[in-house]
Structure formats: C-alpha cells, structure tokens
Motif scaffolding. Structure first.
Motif, PDB file in Angstrom:
ATOM      1  N   ASP A  17      12.468  65.688  26.009  1.00 30.70           N
ATOM      2  CA  ASP A  17      12.107  65.227  27.351  1.00 30.70           C
ATOM      3  C   ASP A  17      10.601  65.020  27.446  1.00 30.70           C
ATOM      4  OD1 ASP A  17      14.759  65.439  28.208  1.00 30.70           O
ATOM      5  OD2 ASP A  17      14.493  67.550  28.727  1.00 30.70           O
ATOM      6  N   VAL A  18      10.187  63.945  28.109  1.00 31.42           N
ATOM      7  CA  VAL A  18       8.763  63.687  28.331  1.00 31.42           C
ATOM      8  C   VAL A  18       8.273  64.626  29.422  1.00 31.42           C
ATOM      9  CG1 VAL A  18       7.062  61.991  29.065  1.00 31.42           C
ATOM     10  CG2 VAL A  18       8.994  61.276  27.660  1.00 31.42           C
ATOM     11  N   ILE A  19       7.229  65.387  29.117  1.00 27.85           N
ATOM     12  CA  ILE A  19       6.709  66.324  30.116  1.00 27.85           C
ATOM     13  C   ILE A  19       5.405  65.839  30.731  1.00 27.85           C
ATOM     14  CG2 ILE A  19       7.846  68.311  29.116  1.00 27.85           C
ATOM     15  CD1 ILE A  19       5.056  69.099  28.029  1.00 27.85           C
ATOM     16  N   GLY A  20       4.728  64.905  30.091  1.00 30.19           N
ATOM     17  CA  GLY A  20       3.470  64.392  30.618  1.00 30.19           C
ATOM     18  C   GLY A  20       2.636  63.754  29.528  1.00 30.19           C
ATOM     19  N   ASN A  21       1.332  63.685  29.767  1.00 28.31           N
ATOM     20  CA  ASN A  21       0.402  63.075  28.821  1.00 28.31           C
ATOM     21  C   ASN A  21      -0.768  64.006  28.568  1.00 28.31           C
ATOM     22  OD1 ASN A  21       2.030  60.924  29.868  1.00 28.31           O
ATOM     23  ND2 ASN A  21       0.609  59.538  28.889  1.00 28.31           N
ATOM     24  N   VAL A  22      -1.381  63.862  27.402  1.00 30.25           N
ATOM     25  CA  VAL A  22      -2.561  64.651  27.058  1.00 30.25           C
ATOM     26  C   VAL A  22      -3.725  64.148  27.904  1.00 30.25           C
ATOM     27  CG1 VAL A  22      -4.181  65.282  25.240  1.00 30.25           C
ATOM     28  CG2 VAL A  22      -1.740  65.009  24.697  1.00 30.25           C
ATOM     29  N   ALA A  23      -4.315  65.051  28.691  1.00 31.39           N
ATOM     30  CA  ALA A  23      -5.434  64.685  29.553  1.00 31.39           C
ATOM     31  C   ALA A  23      -6.765  65.170  28.988  1.00 31.39           C
ATOM     32  CB  ALA A  23      -5.236  65.252  30.951  1.00 31.39           C
ATOM     33  N   ASP A  24      -6.712  66.232  28.184  1.00 23.60           N
ATOM     34  CA  ASP A  24      -7.948  66.792  27.655  1.00 23.60           C
ATOM     35  C   ASP A  24      -7.612  67.698  26.486  1.00 23.60           C
ATOM     36  OD1 ASP A  24     -10.655  67.264  27.488  1.00 23.60           O
ATOM     37  OD2 ASP A  24     -10.839  68.176  29.468  1.00 23.60           O
ATOM     38  N   VAL A  25      -8.628  68.095  25.746  1.00 15.59           N
ATOM     39  CA  VAL A  25      -8.473  69.060  24.659  1.00 15.59           C
ATOM     40  C   VAL A  25      -9.393  70.237  24.926  1.00 15.59           C
ATOM     41  CG1 VAL A  25      -7.726  67.494  22.835  1.00 15.59           C
ATOM     42  CG2 VAL A  25     -10.137  67.791  23.277  1.00 15.59           C
ATOM     43  N   ARG A  26      -8.986  71.398  24.467  1.00 13.13           N
ATOM     44  CA  ARG A  26      -9.828  72.589  24.607  1.00 13.13           C
ATOM     45  C   ARG A  26     -10.385  72.905  23.233  1.00 13.13           C
ATOM     46  NH1 ARG A  26      -9.056  78.588  24.790  1.00 13.13           N
ATOM     47  NH2 ARG A  26     -10.746  79.300  26.125  1.00 13.13           N
ATOM     48  N   LEU A  27     -11.713  72.956  23.142  1.00 12.40           N
ATOM     49  CA  LEU A  27     -12.390  73.253  21.895  1.00 12.40           C
ATOM     50  C   LEU A  27     -12.954  74.670  21.941  1.00 12.40           C
ATOM     51  CD1 LEU A  27     -14.390  69.930  21.481  1.00 12.40           C
ATOM     52  CD2 LEU A  27     -12.224  70.542  20.394  1.00 12.40           C
ATOM     53  N   VAL A  28     -12.959  75.325  20.781  1.00 11.75           N
ATOM     54  CA  VAL A  28     -13.528  76.652  20.645  1.00 11.75           C
ATOM     55  C   VAL A  28     -14.555  76.591  19.528  1.00 11.75           C
ATOM     56  CG1 VAL A  28     -13.035  79.061  20.089  1.00 11.75           C
ATOM     57  CG2 VAL A  28     -11.406  77.742  21.427  1.00 11.75           C
ATOM     58  N   GLN A  29     -15.704  77.192  19.757  1.00 11.28           N
ATOM     59  CA  GLN A  29     -16.767  77.147  18.757  1.00 11.28           C
ATOM     60  C   GLN A  29     -16.736  78.436  17.934  1.00 11.28           C
ATOM     61  OE1 GLN A  29     -20.649  76.418  20.390  1.00 11.28           O
ATOM     62  NE2 GLN A  29     -21.419  75.645  18.448  1.00 11.28           N
ATOM     63  N   ASP A  30     -15.787  78.493  16.992  1.00  6.78           N
ATOM     64  CA  ASP A  30     -15.672  79.671  16.138  1.00  6.78           C
ATOM     65  C   ASP A  30     -15.434  79.314  14.678  1.00  6.78           C
ATOM     66  OD1 ASP A  30     -13.088  78.759  16.196  1.00  6.78           O
ATOM     67  OD2 ASP A  30     -12.197  80.644  16.850  1.00  6.78           O
ATOM     68  N   GLY A  31     -15.770  78.101  14.318  1.00 10.18           N
ATOM     69  CA  GLY A  31     -15.595  77.645  12.942  1.00 10.18           C
ATOM     70  C   GLY A  31     -16.709  78.141  12.035  1.00 10.18           C
ATOM     71  N   PRO A  32     -16.793  77.592  10.837  1.00 12.91           N
ATOM     72  CA  PRO A  32     -17.841  78.009   9.902  1.00 12.91           C
ATOM     73  C   PRO A  32     -19.235  77.622  10.409  1.00 12.91           C
ATOM     74  CG  PRO A  32     -16.604  76.154   9.024  1.00 12.91           C
ATOM     75  CD  PRO A  32     -15.915  76.577  10.282  1.00 12.91           C
ATOM     76  N   MET A  33     -20.233  78.338   9.928  1.00 16.30           N
ATOM     77  CA  MET A  33     -21.620  78.074  10.319  1.00 16.30           C
ATOM     78  C   MET A  33     -22.059  76.739   9.725  1.00 16.30           C
ATOM     79  SD  MET A  33     -23.986  79.459  12.152  1.00 16.30           S
ATOM     80  CE  MET A  33     -23.759  81.211  12.204  1.00 16.30           C
ATOM     81  N   LEU A  34     -22.690  75.910  10.549  1.00 11.90           N
ATOM     82  CA  LEU A  34     -23.176  74.602  10.125  1.00 11.90           C
ATOM     83  C   LEU A  34     -24.674  74.672   9.810  1.00 11.90           C
ATOM     84  CD1 LEU A  34     -21.377  72.463  12.837  1.00 11.90           C
ATOM     85  CD2 LEU A  34     -20.652  72.823  10.475  1.00 11.90           C
ATOM     86  N   ALA A  40     -18.986  75.557  13.878  1.00 13.31           N
ATOM     87  CA  ALA A  40     -18.220  74.320  14.048  1.00 13.31           C
ATOM     88  C   ALA A  40     -17.178  74.505  15.154  1.00 13.31           C
ATOM     89  CB  ALA A  40     -17.531  73.948  12.741  1.00 13.31           C
ATOM     90  N   LEU A  41     -16.806  73.392  15.778  1.00 15.01           N
ATOM     91  CA  LEU A  41     -15.778  73.392  16.816  1.00 15.01           C
ATOM     92  C   LEU A  41     -14.408  73.173  16.196  1.00 15.01           C
ATOM     93  CD1 LEU A  41     -17.618  71.122  19.376  1.00 15.01           C
ATOM     94  CD2 LEU A  41     -17.285  73.581  19.574  1.00 15.01           C
ATOM     95  N   ARG A  42     -13.390  73.762  16.807  1.00 18.46           N
ATOM     96  CA  ARG A  42     -12.013  73.496  16.404  1.00 18.46           C
ATOM     97  C   ARG A  42     -11.186  73.275  17.665  1.00 18.46           C
ATOM     98  NH1 ARG A  42      -8.490  77.535  17.455  1.00 18.46           N
ATOM     99  NH2 ARG A  42      -9.440  79.563  17.795  1.00 18.46           N
ATOM    100  N   VAL A  43     -10.106  72.528  17.534  1.00 11.96           N
ATOM    101  CA  VAL A  43      -9.207  72.284  18.664  1.00 11.96           C
ATOM    102  C   VAL A  43      -8.344  73.521  18.860  1.00 11.96           C
ATOM    103  CG1 VAL A  43      -7.357  70.846  19.565  1.00 11.96           C
ATOM    104  CG2 VAL A  43      -9.194  69.808  18.242  1.00 11.96           C
ATOM    105  N   ASP A  44      -8.431  74.119  20.043  1.00 10.58           N
ATOM    106  CA  ASP A  44      -7.648  75.307  20.369  1.00 10.58           C
ATOM    107  C   ASP A  44      -6.329  74.940  21.035  1.00 10.58           C
ATOM    108  OD1 ASP A  44      -7.484  78.262  20.594  1.00 10.58           O
ATOM    109  OD2 ASP A  44      -7.511  77.827  22.746  1.00 10.58           O
TER     110      ASP A  44
END
Length: 113
Positions: A17-34, A40-44
């Motif tokens: 069933d279609v529930i909706g559409n992606v409106a945004d992404v939540r990023l978390v800054q806990d990746g490896p040190m740049l 680095a940011l990752r998609v949460d």
C-alpha cells in the motif's frame, strides 16, 4: 544514489500500500573523521508525508504556535519517521519498507528525544 533522488519518491509498506512520499531525510553526523576535522554524515532515516505535493515548514513537530501547527498538519496529513533499517528496497517505482503503515512511528515522537 544522491539524496535528491529520494525526495518525492513514493513509499510502499510491507503490504504494497502507498503510504506517502519522502519529504526529507534525517542525517546524523557520526561517521568517520574527515580531513576537515568533522565527522561524516550518514542517513539515519526518512521523513514520509501522507499527502503527496507538500513541503515541510518545520511546524510538523512540536514547535510554533498551536493554531499554525494544526493548519500544517491538516495540509500534510500523517507525517512519519522511517528509520533507515526499515527500508527493504529502493527502486525507480519507489521505496519499499518492512513495517506496515499501522506500525510506523509519527515524526512528533522523534521530536521529543
């Protein structure tokens, strides 16, 4: 895949069933040190909106005047937070998720943490 490719994509639950559409992404800054000395940011997770052609204004959470929040919610319909681990598949047709619509977590719950 670019983040922009996810925005607006249709989201289907475990039952198809279609529930909706992606409106945004939540990023978390806990990746490896740049090199810039920041992590680095990752998609949460994804923020999914029931009504198709809408934009988020920040009032879909527990911020702003009550009347304005109610008007925005009436326009948006349901707004859910979908953790990245719940995503089964991303195709040209949409994003397929493991949970059913009834099991999704409202975005408002995320704002309280």
């Amino acid at each position: 895949m670019r983040l922009n490719d996810l925005l607006g994509r249709r989201v289907l639950d475990a039952e198809g069933d279609v529930i909706g559409n992606v409106a945004d992404v939540r990023l978390v800054q806990d990746g490896p040190m740049l090199v810039s000395m920041q992590r680095a940011l990752r998609v949460d997770g994804l923020i999914v909106v029931e009504n198709r052609h809408t934009r988020l204004f920040g009032y879909e959470r527990h911020v702003g005047p009550e009347l304005l929040r109610r008007l925005i919610h009436a326009r948006l319909g349901e707004v859910w937070y979908l953790p990245w681990d719940d995503i089964e598949e991303i195709t040209d047709e949409g994003v397929t998720i493991a949970p059913r619509r009834a099991d999704l977590r409202p975005l408002e719950d995320l704002a309280r943490y």
